[in-house]
Scaffold this motif. Sequence first.
Motif, PDB file in Angstrom:
ATOM      1  N   ASN A 198       5.074   8.785 -11.014  1.00 27.72           N
ATOM      2  CA  ASN A 198       4.158   9.219 -12.083  1.00 27.72           C
ATOM      3  C   ASN A 198       3.889   8.065 -13.045  1.00 27.72           C
ATOM      4  OD1 ASN A 198       3.815  12.034 -11.314  1.00 27.72           O
ATOM      5  ND2 ASN A 198       5.970  12.265 -11.817  1.00 27.72           N
ATOM      6  N   SER A 246       8.173  13.699  -3.763  1.00 28.15           N
ATOM      7  CA  SER A 246       8.084  13.418  -5.201  1.00 28.15           C
ATOM      8  C   SER A 246       7.511  14.619  -5.931  1.00 28.15           C
ATOM      9  CB  SER A 246       7.161  12.220  -5.465  1.00 28.15           C
ATOM     10  OG  SER A 246       7.696  11.056  -4.891  1.00 28.15           O
ATOM     11  N   ALA A 247       8.032  14.838  -7.122  1.00 27.22           N
ATOM     12  CA  ALA A 247       7.455  15.851  -8.001  1.00 27.22           C
ATOM     13  C   ALA A 247       6.325  15.163  -8.762  1.00 27.22           C
ATOM     14  CB  ALA A 247       8.518  16.357  -8.961  1.00 27.22           C
ATOM     15  N   VAL A 272       1.374   3.754  -5.097  1.00 31.78           N
ATOM     16  CA  VAL A 272       0.759   3.131  -6.278  1.00 31.78           C
ATOM     17  C   VAL A 272      -0.305   2.103  -5.880  1.00 31.78           C
ATOM     18  CG1 VAL A 272       1.222   1.782  -8.371  1.00 31.78           C
ATOM     19  CG2 VAL A 272       2.818   3.569  -7.662  1.00 31.78           C
ATOM     20  N   GLY A 273       0.039   1.216  -4.943  1.00 25.42           N
ATOM     21  CA  GLY A 273      -0.925   0.190  -4.519  1.00 25.42           C
ATOM     22  C   GLY A 273      -2.162   0.811  -3.893  1.00 25.42           C
ATOM     23  N   ASP A 302       4.481  -4.008  -4.305  1.00 28.42           N
ATOM     24  CA  ASP A 302       5.322  -4.018  -3.105  1.00 28.42           C
ATOM     25  C   ASP A 302       6.725  -3.466  -3.356  1.00 28.42           C
ATOM     26  OD1 ASP A 302       5.613  -6.295  -4.688  1.00 28.42           O
ATOM     27  OD2 ASP A 302       6.155  -7.601  -3.020  1.00 28.42           O
ATOM     28  N   GLY A 303       6.856  -2.588  -4.331  1.00 23.01           N
ATOM     29  CA  GLY A 303       8.107  -1.838  -4.488  1.00 23.01           C
ATOM     30  C   GLY A 303       9.212  -2.593  -5.214  1.00 23.01           C
ATOM     31  N   ASP A 319       6.898   0.380  -8.840  1.00 25.26           N
ATOM     32  CA  ASP A 319       8.303  -0.006  -8.722  1.00 25.26           C
ATOM     33  C   ASP A 319       8.506  -1.517  -8.738  1.00 25.26           C
ATOM     34  OD1 ASP A 319       8.975   2.662  -8.611  1.00 25.26           O
ATOM     35  OD2 ASP A 319      10.278   2.464  -6.855  1.00 25.26           O
ATOM     36  N   ALA A 369       0.840  -1.206   0.000  1.00 20.87           N
ATOM     37  CA  ALA A 369       0.000   0.000   0.000  1.00 20.87           C
ATOM     38  C   ALA A 369       0.869   1.247   0.000  1.00 20.87           C
ATOM     39  CB  ALA A 369      -0.939  -0.013   1.200  1.00 20.87           C
ATOM     40  N   ALA A 382      21.821   8.468  -4.682  1.00 22.53           N
ATOM     41  CA  ALA A 382      21.181   9.765  -4.435  1.00 22.53           C
ATOM     42  C   ALA A 382      21.095  10.000  -2.936  1.00 22.53           C
ATOM     43  CB  ALA A 382      19.784   9.777  -5.045  1.00 22.53           C
ATOM     44  N   GLY A 392      12.599  12.714 -11.722  1.00 23.08           N
ATOM     45  CA  GLY A 392      11.447  12.524 -10.853  1.00 23.08           C
ATOM     46  C   GLY A 392      10.222  11.995 -11.585  1.00 23.08           C
ATOM     47  N   PHE A 411      20.039   6.665  -1.263  1.00 24.76           N
ATOM     48  CA  PHE A 411      19.347   5.560  -1.922  1.00 24.76           C
ATOM     49  C   PHE A 411      20.183   5.065  -3.092  1.00 24.76           C
ATOM     50  CE2 PHE A 411      16.337   8.531  -0.133  1.00 24.76           C
ATOM     51  CZ  PHE A 411      15.438   7.712   0.538  1.00 24.76           C
ATOM     52  N   ASN A 459       6.031  12.120   0.262  1.00 21.21           N
ATOM     53  CA  ASN A 459       5.439  10.811  -0.055  1.00 21.21           C
ATOM     54  C   ASN A 459       4.415  10.376   0.995  1.00 21.21           C
ATOM     55  OD1 ASN A 459       7.168  10.827  -2.207  1.00 21.21           O
ATOM     56  ND2 ASN A 459       8.242   8.937  -1.680  1.00 21.21           N
ATOM     57  N   GLY A 467       9.323   8.365 -11.416  1.00 24.21           N
ATOM     58  CA  GLY A 467       8.995   6.999 -11.015  1.00 24.21           C
ATOM     59  C   GLY A 467       7.555   6.783 -10.602  1.00 24.21           C
TER      60      GLY A 467
END
Length: 431
Positions: free
Chosen positions: A321, A52-53, A15-16, A175-176, A307, A12, A198, A317, A287, A121, A319
Amino acid sequence: MTQAFDIVVAGAGMVGAALATGLGQSGFRVALVDKTSAPTFDTNSVPDLRVSALSAGSERYLQQLGAWSQMLAMRMTVYRRLAVWDQAQHPLSKLIPRKLGEVVFDAASLSATHLGHIVENRITQQALWQCADEQPSVTVLSGNGVTSVANGNDRATVTLEDGSELTCELVIGADGAPSRIRDMAGIGVTRDQYAQQAMVVSVRYLGSVEDITWQAFYPSGPRAFLPLHSADDQHPGESWASLVWYDAPGELARLKALDTESLMAEIQKAFPDDLPLLTHVDARASFPIARQHAKHYSQGRIVLVGDAAHTINPLAGQGVNLGFQDAACLQSLIRETRRAGCDLADPQWLARYEQQRRPANRRMMLAMDAFYHLFSNRIPPVHLLRNLGLGAARALPFARNQVARYAMGIDDELPAVVKQITSRLPGLHLP
Ligand SMILES: Cc1cc2nc3c(=O)[nH]c(=O)nc-3n(C[C@H](O)[C@H](O)[C@H](O)COP(=O)(O)OP(=O)(O)OC[C@H]3O[C@@H](n4cnc5c(N)ncnc54)[C@H](O)[C@@H]3O)c2cc1C
């Protein structure tokens, strides 16, 4: 205990949670499962390190889901201008004044009110959890991860950490990047770890919040400034921002180990003069970054989004989106599958999802890869070439604006000519 659903969304994250909300709104019985507990937000809290943008396209999607107004009520920052330039120092760079190579994307010249929003986020995630929870047909199960999935003929069985079981027609792996659901489905990945990592740093600075975000490219990696919100009453005249510093893992490990004062001094020295005067460094984390693409997006009763399916270099930026685009696409195909009276895991319908999403995700991967290689290069002719490229982008505002409108999610499609060019880029054989 066994509970029956149409769909189980495993993970969750942003995206989820978005996908579970949309499916719930379409009347599907959905279990949204996450191994962590519900995200929280407090207006006095310092910013989340992960921001996040979000593009205009993501904004439209989150509005449809009902999450955007809740996010606005928490906090977010609009940006109307985006500046990028090459900061590499080299004898040839003296020939090219910075302003000549600097490209500024401006909402006004794109006939848009804004380019996007910078959002923490946890704010996006919390608003989406709340929207999912408000759907009568969605059950949110938090603090209880998925430990196994058994793909059956008619239904899949999902087992959670506490031993409880969920049965469903379709399991969505959200789940990423290190997705266990993907592993359970036996879906492999192609993966390339970038030489850079990063480091993200939350800082307070002297000055007000402006509507510009910028990124300067150094040979060791980009350094970016993302504006956040005004600081609290105890720090009048100050604002928060998120800085991203891409560099070699060893250099970032050195920086992360510094005390706050020394890190602040290093940042002030290493970032371009455009950086305002910092007053406080709050938190930092780094990261690893990798380009990763699942070899298939579905297998049996399992399908992947976000992801779990793909990660790209975050330098522009994009991902989450892309993840929201996966979610919107899958949601509408699942509705059509049901309308056609088919099993929700019908391979032909799931293949359509992959046909629609893989080329778009791949295109963005390619573009980020090209940027990465072009701007991390120290060879003088390449330095000249990229500045000529930036110069050309300045000189060709129509083409530049068409690409920018797509990247910002204002338009849904890339101009046909750019699609053709990216699909023919040599030497980059990405799946
Ligand atoms: C430095 C950096 C900057 C970035 N900046 C941007 C940006 O500006 N714009 C942008 O669009 N993207 C950006 N991204 C990318 C973006 O953060 C990701 O694409 C996005 O977070 C992916 O969301 P997701 O929901 O797919 O996965 P995740 O956010 O990874 O969520 C996965 C969820 O699954 C849960 N989970 C994991 N395992 C299990 C299990 N076994 N059972 C149940 N639940 C499980 C986790 O707890 C988590 O909640 C950036 C990334 C990085 C690293």
